[in-house]
Scaffold this motif. Structure first.
Motif, short mmCIF file in Angstrom:
data_model
loop_
_atom_site.label_atom_id
_atom_site.label_comp_id
_atom_site.label_asym_id
_atom_site.label_seq_id
_atom_site.Cartn_x
_atom_site.Cartn_y
_atom_site.Cartn_z
N ARG A 139 -7.75 8.08 -1.45
CA ARG A 139 -8.56 8.15 -0.23
C ARG A 139 -7.78 7.64 0.97
O ARG A 139 -7.73 8.28 2.03
N HIS A 140 -7.13 6.48 0.82
CA HIS A 140 -6.33 5.94 1.92
C HIS A 140 -5.13 6.82 2.20
O HIS A 140 -4.74 7.00 3.37
N ASP A 141 -4.54 7.38 1.16
CA ASP A 141 -3.38 8.23 1.35
C ASP A 141 -3.75 9.47 2.18
O ASP A 141 -3.01 9.87 3.09
N ALA A 142 -4.90 10.04 1.88
CA ALA A 142 -5.36 11.20 2.64
C ALA A 142 -5.63 10.83 4.10
O ALA A 142 -5.32 11.61 5.01
N ALA A 143 -6.17 9.63 4.32
CA ALA A 143 -6.45 9.19 5.69
C ALA A 143 -5.16 8.99 6.47
O ALA A 143 -5.06 9.35 7.65
N VAL A 144 -4.14 8.41 5.83
CA VAL A 144 -2.85 8.21 6.49
C VAL A 144 -2.20 9.56 6.79
O VAL A 144 -1.62 9.77 7.86
N THR A 145 -2.31 10.50 5.87
CA THR A 145 -1.77 11.84 6.11
C THR A 145 -2.44 12.48 7.31
O THR A 145 -1.76 13.09 8.16
N ALA A 146 -3.76 12.33 7.40
CA ALA A 146 -4.49 12.94 8.51
C ALA A 146 -4.09 12.34 9.85
O ALA A 146 -4.04 13.04 10.87
#
Length: 239
Positions: A139-146
């Motif tokens: 979840r955090h990884d996807a947020a950082v990617t975004a």
């Protein structure tokens, strides 16, 4: 997608005495642990970080604060947050007991050989632990990617069994094999997630330059392989 640097907290007095601290409040880094955290922070200092996310337990927050303290003074501010998804496994009735005594319990052999079948008495199952920490990291990884693009890098500060569980998931290993992985205090492991598969870039490292993790501009006319693809033959590695 982004890259996560998994950092285990530094050594605590509970680690040194062979006690299973679990979620016991007030467990802090000992002198050795502070030194370990500072050395890890120095390794991470050259790496541009999108953020640091920590387990809510004090030993992880101490380690996270050392990472932030070592950031370059002229660099951008790096946000720090906590996430219960990264908190230590709930060991229930085992919490606070000596490992040498727990090793005499019938459940101990199952923890070693078939952790997917283990639910700690009065506590959490190891399968639930893995599910929640992997979900939190992704979840955090996807947020950082975004927010920072595919070159984004962030740090998750957590606990030994949780980082082992994330690495096992990234390696496509069944949870019953995760005891083959070692994650020492203040060690650095690195996972890069992509649309096709995760890549385990490093595991349980204690030293070494990490400045190669800073994004490098692509030279004019240079064509890169698809980010999701594995380099046939192993590739050239970081510059």
């Amino acid at each position: 997608m982004a890259t996560v640097i998994l950092v285990r907290h530094g050594r605590t007095s509970a680690n040194a005495s062979g006690t299973l601290a679990g979620r016991t409040p007030g467990v802090r880094l000992d002198e050795t642990g502070v030194g370990q955290a500072r050395r890890t922070a120095e390794r991470l200092a050259p790496v541009p970080l999108a953020g640091v996310v920590s387990s809510p337990l004090e030993r992880c927050k101490q380690t996270a604060r050392e990472i932030l303290r070592a950031r370059p003074a002229d660099g951008p501010e790096v946000p720090l947050s906590t996430d219960k998804g990264l908190v230590e496994c709930d060991y229930g009735d085992w919490q606070g007991r000596l490992l040498k005594d727990l090793a005499k319990e019938p459940l101990w052999s199952t923890v070693q050989a078939q952790p997917s079948a283990v639910t700690f008495p009065g506590g959490e199952s190891m399968a639930t632990m893995q599910s929640r920490v992997v979900a939190a990291v992704r979840r955090h990884d996807a947020a950082v990617t975004a927010s920072h693009g595919d070159g984004g890098v962030w740090v998750a500060v957590s606990h030994g069994d949780l980082i082992k569980a994330v690495l096992a998931d990234a390696l496509g290993m069944h949870l019953d094999l995760f005891q083959r992985i070692t994650v020492d205090p203040a060690s650095v492991s690195i996972v890069r997630y992509t649309g096709s598969r995760p890549y385990v870039v490093a595991s349980n490292t204690h030293a070494g330059d990490l400045s190669w993790m800073a994004p490098k501009p692509q030279a004019e006319g240079e064509e890169a392989a698809a980010a999701d693809d594995a380099a046939v033959g192993g590739g050239a590695g970081p510059a």
